[in-house]
Write a protein that holds these residues in place. Structure first.
Motif, mmCIF file in Angstrom:
data_model
loop_
_atom_site.group_PDB
_atom_site.id
_atom_site.type_symbol
_atom_site.label_atom_id
_atom_site.label_comp_id
_atom_site.label_asym_id
_atom_site.label_seq_id
_atom_site.Cartn_x
_atom_site.Cartn_y
_atom_site.Cartn_z
ATOM 1 N N ASN A 68 0.805 -1.236 -0.031
ATOM 2 C CA ASN A 68 -0.035 0.084 -0.089
ATOM 3 C C ASN A 68 0.883 1.166 0.146
ATOM 4 O O ASN A 68 2.167 0.986 -0.079
ATOM 5 C CB ASN A 68 -0.856 -0.056 1.259
ATOM 6 C CG ASN A 68 -0.400 -0.011 2.612
ATOM 7 O OD1 ASN A 68 0.790 0.373 2.716
ATOM 8 N ND2 ASN A 68 -0.996 -0.209 3.525
ATOM 9 N N GLU A 69 0.292 2.428 0.077
ATOM 10 C CA GLU A 69 0.867 3.821 -0.096
ATOM 11 C C GLU A 69 1.803 4.078 1.190
ATOM 12 O O GLU A 69 2.848 4.648 1.201
ATOM 13 C CB GLU A 69 -0.216 4.822 -0.136
ATOM 14 C CG GLU A 69 -0.858 5.017 1.198
ATOM 15 C CD GLU A 69 -2.317 4.226 1.192
ATOM 16 O OE1 GLU A 69 -3.082 4.691 2.164
ATOM 17 O OE2 GLU A 69 -2.418 3.088 0.477
ATOM 18 N N SER A 109 2.651 -1.738 -5.274
ATOM 19 C CA SER A 109 2.698 -3.051 -6.193
ATOM 20 C C SER A 109 1.660 -3.931 -5.840
ATOM 21 O O SER A 109 0.989 -3.656 -4.717
ATOM 22 C CB SER A 109 4.018 -3.346 -6.039
ATOM 23 O OG SER A 109 4.254 -4.008 -4.758
ATOM 24 N N ILE A 110 1.321 -4.917 -6.737
ATOM 25 C CA ILE A 110 0.605 -5.933 -6.609
ATOM 26 C C ILE A 110 0.992 -7.098 -7.323
ATOM 27 O O ILE A 110 1.707 -7.023 -8.302
ATOM 28 C CB ILE A 110 -1.135 -5.618 -7.067
ATOM 29 C CG1 ILE A 110 -1.887 -6.501 -6.715
ATOM 30 C CG2 ILE A 110 -1.011 -5.180 -8.618
ATOM 31 C CD1 ILE A 110 -3.347 -6.138 -7.047
ATOM 32 N N ILE A 132 0.379 -6.662 2.237
ATOM 33 C CA ILE A 132 -1.009 -7.109 2.837
ATOM 34 C C ILE A 132 -1.214 -8.334 1.928
ATOM 35 O O ILE A 132 -1.333 -8.054 0.678
ATOM 36 C CB ILE A 132 -1.916 -6.248 3.017
ATOM 37 C CG1 ILE A 132 -1.629 -5.018 3.825
ATOM 38 C CG2 ILE A 132 -3.182 -6.784 3.461
ATOM 39 C CD1 ILE A 132 -2.091 -3.634 3.588
ATOM 40 N N SER A 133 -1.478 -9.589 2.295
ATOM 41 C CA SER A 133 -2.009 -10.538 1.805
ATOM 42 C C SER A 133 -3.689 -10.551 1.697
ATOM 43 O O SER A 133 -4.180 -10.164 2.937
ATOM 44 C CB SER A 133 -1.678 -11.948 1.853
ATOM 45 O OG SER A 133 -0.239 -12.046 1.832
ATOM 46 N N GLY A 134 -4.284 -11.161 0.858
ATOM 47 C CA GLY A 134 -5.706 -11.290 0.630
ATOM 48 C C GLY A 134 -6.260 -11.731 -0.477
ATOM 49 O O GLY A 134 -5.391 -12.150 -1.304
ATOM 50 N N LEU A 135 -7.486 -11.807 -0.355
ATOM 51 C CA LEU A 135 -8.191 -12.046 -1.770
ATOM 52 C C LEU A 135 -8.575 -10.936 -2.705
ATOM 53 O O LEU A 135 -9.215 -10.068 -1.950
ATOM 54 C CB LEU A 135 -9.558 -13.098 -1.476
ATOM 55 C CG LEU A 135 -9.032 -14.250 -0.624
ATOM 56 C CD1 LEU A 135 -10.379 -15.144 -0.405
ATOM 57 C CD2 LEU A 135 -8.299 -15.241 -1.571
#
Length: 67
Positions: A21-22, A62-63, A27-30
């Motif tokens: 995030n900014e 990023s993602i 963070i991990s998730g769906l």
């Protein structure tokens, strides 16, 4: 992060992703879809706090898809 980079991933509902995030937090998730191209947001089920959030793509660093 650019919207183009996000769209290139072609994420599908329920895929496990990792975002930065900014604030530089990872963070991990769906990925819960609901991609909105007018304001460049999507829904994300955050594993660290158990909540579903709306993520603004232009505020992410990023993602990536987690295999």
């Amino acid at each position: 992060m650019s919207e183009y980079t996000f769209r290139e991933l072609e994420l599908k509902y329920g895929e496990l992703i990792y975002i930065v995030n900014e604030k530089g937090e990872g963070i991990s998730g769906l990925y819960e879809d609901e991609y909105n191209n007018s304001n460049e947001t999507f829904r994300f089920s955050n594993y660290s706090n158990g909540k579903t959030e709306t993520i603004e793509i232009n505020k992410m660093h990023s993602i990536q898809r987690v295999n």
